[in-house]
Design a protein around this motif. Structure first.
Motif, PDB file in Angstrom:
ATOM      1  N   GLN A   8     -62.302 -53.725  11.582  1.00  0.00           N
ATOM      2  CA  GLN A   8     -61.011 -54.023  11.604  1.00  0.00           C
ATOM      3  C   GLN A   8     -60.493 -54.291   9.988  1.00  0.00           C
ATOM      4  O   GLN A   8     -59.428 -53.919   9.637  1.00  0.00           O
ATOM      5  CB  GLN A   8     -60.862 -55.378  12.148  1.00  0.00           C
ATOM      6  N   ARG A   9     -61.469 -54.915   8.966  1.00  0.00           N
ATOM      7  CA  ARG A   9     -61.064 -55.140   7.906  1.00  0.00           C
ATOM      8  C   ARG A   9     -60.766 -53.610   7.041  1.00  0.00           C
ATOM      9  O   ARG A   9     -59.663 -53.669   6.379  1.00  0.00           O
ATOM     10  CB  ARG A   9     -62.108 -55.938   6.976  1.00  0.00           C
ATOM     11  N   SER A  10     -61.702 -52.961   7.401  1.00  0.00           N
ATOM     12  CA  SER A  10     -61.462 -51.494   6.713  1.00  0.00           C
ATOM     13  C   SER A  10     -60.015 -50.690   7.189  1.00  0.00           C
ATOM     14  O   SER A  10     -59.375 -50.139   6.449  1.00  0.00           O
ATOM     15  CB  SER A  10     -62.715 -50.478   7.162  1.00  0.00           C
ATOM     16  N   GLU A  11     -59.786 -51.116   8.603  1.00  0.00           N
ATOM     17  CA  GLU A  11     -58.535 -50.509   9.014  1.00  0.00           C
ATOM     18  C   GLU A  11     -57.493 -50.969   8.589  1.00  0.00           C
ATOM     19  O   GLU A  11     -56.314 -50.282   8.091  1.00  0.00           O
ATOM     20  CB  GLU A  11     -58.856 -50.616  10.475  1.00  0.00           C
ATOM     21  N   ALA A  12     -57.216 -52.409   8.261  1.00  0.00           N
ATOM     22  CA  ALA A  12     -56.313 -53.119   7.511  1.00  0.00           C
ATOM     23  C   ALA A  12     -55.975 -52.663   6.188  1.00  0.00           C
ATOM     24  O   ALA A  12     -54.807 -52.294   5.778  1.00  0.00           O
ATOM     25  CB  ALA A  12     -56.293 -54.633   7.454  1.00  0.00           C
ATOM     26  N   GLU A  13     -57.438 -52.557   5.618  1.00  0.00           N
ATOM     27  CA  GLU A  13     -57.089 -51.905   4.169  1.00  0.00           C
ATOM     28  C   GLU A  13     -56.713 -50.259   4.044  1.00  0.00           C
ATOM     29  O   GLU A  13     -55.840 -49.978   3.159  1.00  0.00           O
ATOM     30  CB  GLU A  13     -58.501 -52.104   3.387  1.00  0.00           C
ATOM     31  N   THR A  14     -56.975 -49.574   4.959  1.00  0.00           N
ATOM     32  CA  THR A  14     -56.673 -48.246   4.992  1.00  0.00           C
ATOM     33  C   THR A  14     -55.353 -48.022   5.315  1.00  0.00           C
ATOM     34  O   THR A  14     -54.247 -47.384   4.495  1.00  0.00           O
ATOM     35  CB  THR A  14     -57.327 -47.229   6.286  1.00  0.00           C
ATOM     36  N   ILE A  15     -54.560 -48.921   6.223  1.00  0.00           N
ATOM     37  CA  ILE A  15     -53.368 -49.003   6.405  1.00  0.00           C
ATOM     38  C   ILE A  15     -52.482 -49.528   5.299  1.00  0.00           C
ATOM     39  O   ILE A  15     -51.325 -48.755   4.934  1.00  0.00           O
ATOM     40  CB  ILE A  15     -53.043 -49.710   7.812  1.00  0.00           C
ATOM     41  N   GLN A  16     -52.718 -50.427   4.840  1.00  0.00           N
ATOM     42  CA  GLN A  16     -52.197 -51.044   3.444  1.00  0.00           C
ATOM     43  C   GLN A  16     -52.203 -50.009   2.419  1.00  0.00           C
ATOM     44  O   GLN A  16     -51.183 -49.777   1.666  1.00  0.00           O
ATOM     45  CB  GLN A  16     -53.057 -52.304   3.030  1.00  0.00           C
ATOM     46  N   GLN A  17     -53.149 -49.527   2.123  1.00  0.00           N
ATOM     47  CA  GLN A  17     -53.352 -48.334   1.071  1.00  0.00           C
ATOM     48  C   GLN A  17     -52.245 -47.127   1.325  1.00  0.00           C
ATOM     49  O   GLN A  17     -51.509 -46.857   0.647  1.00  0.00           O
ATOM     50  CB  GLN A  17     -54.693 -47.654   1.056  1.00  0.00           C
ATOM     51  N   TYR A  18     -52.319 -46.760   2.589  1.00  0.00           N
ATOM     52  CA  TYR A  18     -51.303 -45.757   3.165  1.00  0.00           C
ATOM     53  C   TYR A  18     -49.932 -46.179   2.973  1.00  0.00           C
ATOM     54  O   TYR A  18     -49.133 -45.492   2.391  1.00  0.00           O
ATOM     55  CB  TYR A  18     -51.443 -45.522   4.661  1.00  0.00           C
ATOM     56  N   LEU A  19     -49.634 -47.315   3.258  1.00  0.00           N
ATOM     57  CA  LEU A  19     -48.303 -48.037   3.015  1.00  0.00           C
ATOM     58  C   LEU A  19     -47.844 -47.928   1.643  1.00  0.00           C
ATOM     59  O   LEU A  19     -46.778 -47.524   1.255  1.00  0.00           O
ATOM     60  CB  LEU A  19     -47.993 -49.167   3.542  1.00  0.00           C
ATOM     61  N   HIS A  20     -48.825 -48.265   0.695  1.00  0.00           N
ATOM     62  CA  HIS A  20     -48.448 -48.439  -0.654  1.00  0.00           C
ATOM     63  C   HIS A  20     -48.300 -47.141  -1.208  1.00  0.00           C
ATOM     64  O   HIS A  20     -47.271 -47.124  -2.320  1.00  0.00           O
ATOM     65  CB  HIS A  20     -49.475 -49.231  -1.460  1.00  0.00           C
ATOM     66  N   ASP A  21     -49.158 -46.003  -0.844  1.00  0.00           N
ATOM     67  CA  ASP A  21     -48.940 -44.780  -1.207  1.00  0.00           C
ATOM     68  C   ASP A  21     -47.895 -44.006  -1.006  1.00  0.00           C
ATOM     69  O   ASP A  21     -47.160 -43.298  -1.828  1.00  0.00           O
ATOM     70  CB  ASP A  21     -50.243 -44.043  -1.050  1.00  0.00           C
ATOM     71  N   GLU A  22     -47.497 -44.317   0.255  1.00  0.00           N
ATOM     72  CA  GLU A  22     -46.373 -43.390   0.888  1.00  0.00           C
ATOM     73  C   GLU A  22     -44.942 -44.019   1.087  1.00  0.00           C
ATOM     74  O   GLU A  22     -43.991 -43.553   0.968  1.00  0.00           O
ATOM     75  CB  GLU A  22     -46.878 -42.919   2.400  1.00  0.00           C
ATOM     76  N   ILE A  23     -45.090 -45.358   0.842  1.00  0.00           N
ATOM     77  CA  ILE A  23     -43.839 -46.212   0.699  1.00  0.00           C
ATOM     78  C   ILE A  23     -44.048 -47.145  -0.483  1.00  0.00           C
ATOM     79  O   ILE A  23     -44.266 -48.253  -0.201  1.00  0.00           O
ATOM     80  CB  ILE A  23     -43.642 -47.005   2.176  1.00  0.00           C
ATOM     81  N   PRO A  24     -43.497 -46.600  -1.689  1.00  0.00           N
ATOM     82  CA  PRO A  24     -43.681 -47.471  -2.920  1.00  0.00           C
ATOM     83  C   PRO A  24     -43.325 -48.932  -2.712  1.00  0.00           C
ATOM     84  O   PRO A  24     -43.632 -49.857  -3.431  1.00  0.00           O
ATOM     85  CB  PRO A  24     -43.213 -46.572  -3.903  1.00  0.00           C
ATOM     86  N   LEU A  25     -42.233 -48.957  -2.154  1.00  0.00           N
ATOM     87  CA  LEU A  25     -41.409 -50.154  -1.919  1.00  0.00           C
ATOM     88  C   LEU A  25     -42.255 -51.427  -1.517  1.00  0.00           C
ATOM     89  O   LEU A  25     -42.248 -52.609  -1.870  1.00  0.00           O
ATOM     90  CB  LEU A  25     -40.015 -50.117  -0.887  1.00  0.00           C
ATOM     91  N   THR A  26     -43.278 -50.799  -0.700  1.00  0.00           N
ATOM     92  CA  THR A  26     -44.248 -52.135  -0.123  1.00  0.00           C
ATOM     93  C   THR A  26     -45.115 -52.690  -1.317  1.00  0.00           C
ATOM     94  O   THR A  26     -45.399 -53.688  -1.134  1.00  0.00           O
ATOM     95  CB  THR A  26     -45.160 -51.435   0.862  1.00  0.00           C
TER      96      THR A  26
END
Length: 160
Positions: A8-26
């Motif tokens: 789950q920790r890895s899943e949260a980190e993966t989603i967070q990285q995706y958000l930061h990469d694809e939606i720079p506002l995050t």
């Protein structure tokens, strides 16, 4: 909702990285994925990066957190389904109940298995599926705003 274990920790980190990469506002908002499980996502963002002229959370940041909590939950489900569908928000409405004078926490949960089953079936059959979700943003332990969004997943046409 709490993270339990490395998966789950890895899943949260993966989603967070995706958000930061694809939606720079995050990134600018300081958004973090605080928790994730099969039924929900919790996001967090610090007040100091989302503050308004009244020393409370900016309404646009609150609305964005609501949109993103639902978006992250559907994105997580698309990963689980192994789908390369593109995700967009079709309709969005945020109701503000009280100011948030601290860090922003947004939660989106969808606990009905039939909702996900219908979504997956429709996506597989039609290449497109819609899902209405509600996110709640908190001031401490009290709901401060709610966001109702209609999310649409569309499978891109096959490359020729």
């Amino acid at each position: 909702m709490h993270l339990v274990g490395d998966k789950q920790r890895s899943e949260a980190e993966t989603i967070q990285q995706y958000l930061h990469d694809e939606i720079p506002l995050t990134r600018a908002m300081g958004l973090t994925v605080a928790a994730v499980d099969p039924l929900g996502v919790t996001l967090a963002a610090p007040l100091d990066k989302n503050i308004n002229h009244r020393d409370t959370a900016f309404g646009g940041s609150i609305a964005t957190m609501g949109i993103l909590a639902g978006w992250a939950l559907v994105h997580r489900k698309l990963i689980e389904l192994g789908s390369d569908a593109r995700l967009v928000i079709q309709d969005s409405h945020t109701s503000y109940i009280r100011p948030i004078a601290g860090d922003i926490r947004a939660e989106c949960r969808c606990e009905k298995p039939e909702t996900w089953e219908n979504f997956a079936t429709t996506l597989a059959r039609k290449g497109r599926a819609r899902l209405a979700l509600r996110s709640e943003m908190y001031a401490g332990d009290e709901i401060a705003a709610v966001h109702d969004g209609l999310y649409v997943a569309v499978v891109p046409p096959a490359a020729s």
